[in-house]
Design an enzyme around this catalytic site. Structure first.
Site, PDB file in Angstrom:
ATOM      1  N   HIS A 161      -4.933   0.836  10.615  1.00 60.55           N
ATOM      2  CA  HIS A 161      -6.233   0.162  10.687  1.00 60.55           C
ATOM      3  C   HIS A 161      -6.723   0.256  12.122  1.00 60.55           C
ATOM      4  O   HIS A 161      -7.324  -0.682  12.630  1.00 60.55           O
ATOM      5  CB  HIS A 161      -6.094  -1.301  10.261  1.00 60.55           C
ATOM      6  CG  HIS A 161      -5.327  -1.501   8.985  1.00 60.55           C
ATOM      7  ND1 HIS A 161      -4.476  -2.559   8.780  1.00 60.55           N
ATOM      8  CD2 HIS A 161      -5.276  -0.755   7.853  1.00 60.55           C
ATOM      9  CE1 HIS A 161      -3.941  -2.465   7.559  1.00 60.55           C
ATOM     10  NE2 HIS A 161      -4.400  -1.371   6.991  1.00 60.55           N
ATOM     11  N   HIS A 184      -0.585   5.596   7.837  1.00 61.08           N
ATOM     12  CA  HIS A 184      -1.741   4.771   7.463  1.00 61.08           C
ATOM     13  C   HIS A 184      -1.915   3.689   8.518  1.00 61.08           C
ATOM     14  O   HIS A 184      -0.966   2.994   8.849  1.00 61.08           O
ATOM     15  CB  HIS A 184      -1.538   4.125   6.093  1.00 61.08           C
ATOM     16  CG  HIS A 184      -2.561   3.062   5.808  1.00 61.08           C
ATOM     17  ND1 HIS A 184      -3.921   3.310   5.844  1.00 61.08           N
ATOM     18  CD2 HIS A 184      -2.438   1.736   5.520  1.00 61.08           C
ATOM     19  CE1 HIS A 184      -4.581   2.194   5.579  1.00 61.08           C
ATOM     20  NE2 HIS A 184      -3.704   1.214   5.386  1.00 61.08           N
ATOM     21  N   HIS A 229     -11.688  -0.291   6.212  1.00 64.68           N
ATOM     22  CA  HIS A 229     -10.257  -0.528   6.107  1.00 64.68           C
ATOM     23  C   HIS A 229      -9.476   0.172   7.220  1.00 64.68           C
ATOM     24  O   HIS A 229      -8.825  -0.475   8.031  1.00 64.68           O
ATOM     25  CB  HIS A 229      -9.797  -0.071   4.716  1.00 64.68           C
ATOM     26  CG  HIS A 229      -8.338  -0.240   4.447  1.00 64.68           C
ATOM     27  ND1 HIS A 229      -7.791  -0.065   3.190  1.00 64.68           N
ATOM     28  CD2 HIS A 229      -7.298  -0.534   5.248  1.00 64.68           C
ATOM     29  CE1 HIS A 229      -6.487  -0.272   3.242  1.00 64.68           C
ATOM     30  NE2 HIS A 229      -6.167  -0.550   4.478  1.00 64.68           N
ATOM     31  N   GLU A 234       0.815  -1.228   0.000  1.00 64.47           N
ATOM     32  CA  GLU A 234       0.000   0.000   0.000  1.00 64.47           C
ATOM     33  C   GLU A 234       0.851   1.283   0.000  1.00 64.47           C
ATOM     34  O   GLU A 234       0.370   2.324   0.437  1.00 64.47           O
ATOM     35  CB  GLU A 234      -0.936   0.004   1.208  1.00 64.47           C
ATOM     36  CG  GLU A 234      -2.005  -1.068   1.153  1.00 64.47           C
ATOM     37  CD  GLU A 234      -3.113  -0.780   2.152  1.00 64.47           C
ATOM     38  OE1 GLU A 234      -4.202  -0.395   1.720  1.00 64.47           O
ATOM     39  OE2 GLU A 234      -2.878  -0.947   3.366  1.00 64.47           O
TER      40      GLU A 234
HETATM   41 ZN   LIG Z   1      -4.171  -0.726   4.936  1.00 60.34          ZN
END
Ligand SMILES: [Zn+2]
Length: 233
Positions: free
Chosen positions: A97, A95, A166, A76
């Site tokens: 989760h 980033h 996500h 990603e």
């Molecule tokens: Zn991710």
């Protein structure tokens, strides 16, 4: 700052985000290379808590590593490259989760600032809907430049965006600011969920949120030093 100092801070950021419950085996944090703003630094594809200086790689704005030397990049990584392309003011991207945020991306209940520490959330952060750019059958991951660019468009000028089903992205004008925002978005989500169970929530208004965010930005070194001490112990 020297490149060594920058890499050391990025390693600390990885460990801090794990310790503070924002990332687990997954999630990542990057920073622009201040020697060359068209490049950024991001670890190879390993759990953030295990990142060391030698795991940090340099990437171009196409999201590809410049000298991988057998090191595998995160799938990603286009989250980072496309946000940097779209937002010259962004110096760092996280980033995650992080779990408390997930309900706010999937229920129609907006994440909103419940206290002064999360004023950067503003009125309500945007929510990235991957189906709009990727259709109904993606694996939810930002696995190419097109999806990364769509995410960057959703983020727009904001400091933070949720990703439906996500996770989230937090961005900042410094590495420390992006880390701060990632941590306090998660804290806000926990508090907001708790408050909503108790009754009607009185959120910060737009002015309070903007003013509180400005004040906090002036003292962002303080929590960073504390978080760093915790991971060094
Ligand atoms: Zn991710």
């Amino acid at each position: 700052m020297s490149i060594k100092g920058l890499i050391d801070d990025l390693v600390s950021a990885n460990h801090i985000l794990f310790k503070e419950g924002v990332v687990d085996g997954f999630g990542h944090v990057s920073t622009r290379d201040e020697r060359s703003p068209e490049r950024f630094l991001l670890a190879r594809s390993i759990a953030p808590a295990t990142v060391r200086a030698r795991d940090v790689m340099e990437f171009g704005m196409d999201g590809e590593p410049l000298s991988p030397r057998g090191r595998k990049p995160y799938l990603e990584r286009y989250i980072h490259s496309e946000i940097y392309r779209a937002r010259p003011d962004v110096i760092s991207v996280v980033h995650s989760h992080s779990p408390a945020l997930i309900p706010f991306g999937i229920t129609g209940t907006s994440l909103k600032p419940v206290f002064h520490m999360s004023g950067f959330l503003g009125a309500a952060p945007p929510i990235f809907e991957i189906r709009e750019a990727g259709g109904p059958a993606t694996d939810m991951l930002i696995r190419d430049r097109k999806l990364g660019a769509a995410l960057a468009r959703s983020l727009g000028p904001a400091s933070f965006a949720l990703m439906r089903g996500h996770g989230a992205v937090a961005v900042g004008g410094t590495l420390k600011q992006a880390v701060y925002r990632a941590i306090y978005a998660e804290v806000n989500a926990r508090l907001q969920s708790e408050a909503m169970r108790l009754g009607t929530v009185n959120y910060l208004n737009d002015q309070e949120a903007a003013n509180a965010a400005r004040t906090i930005d002036g003292v962002i070194e303080r929590p960073w030093e504390l978080w760093k001490k915790r991971v060094e112990e």
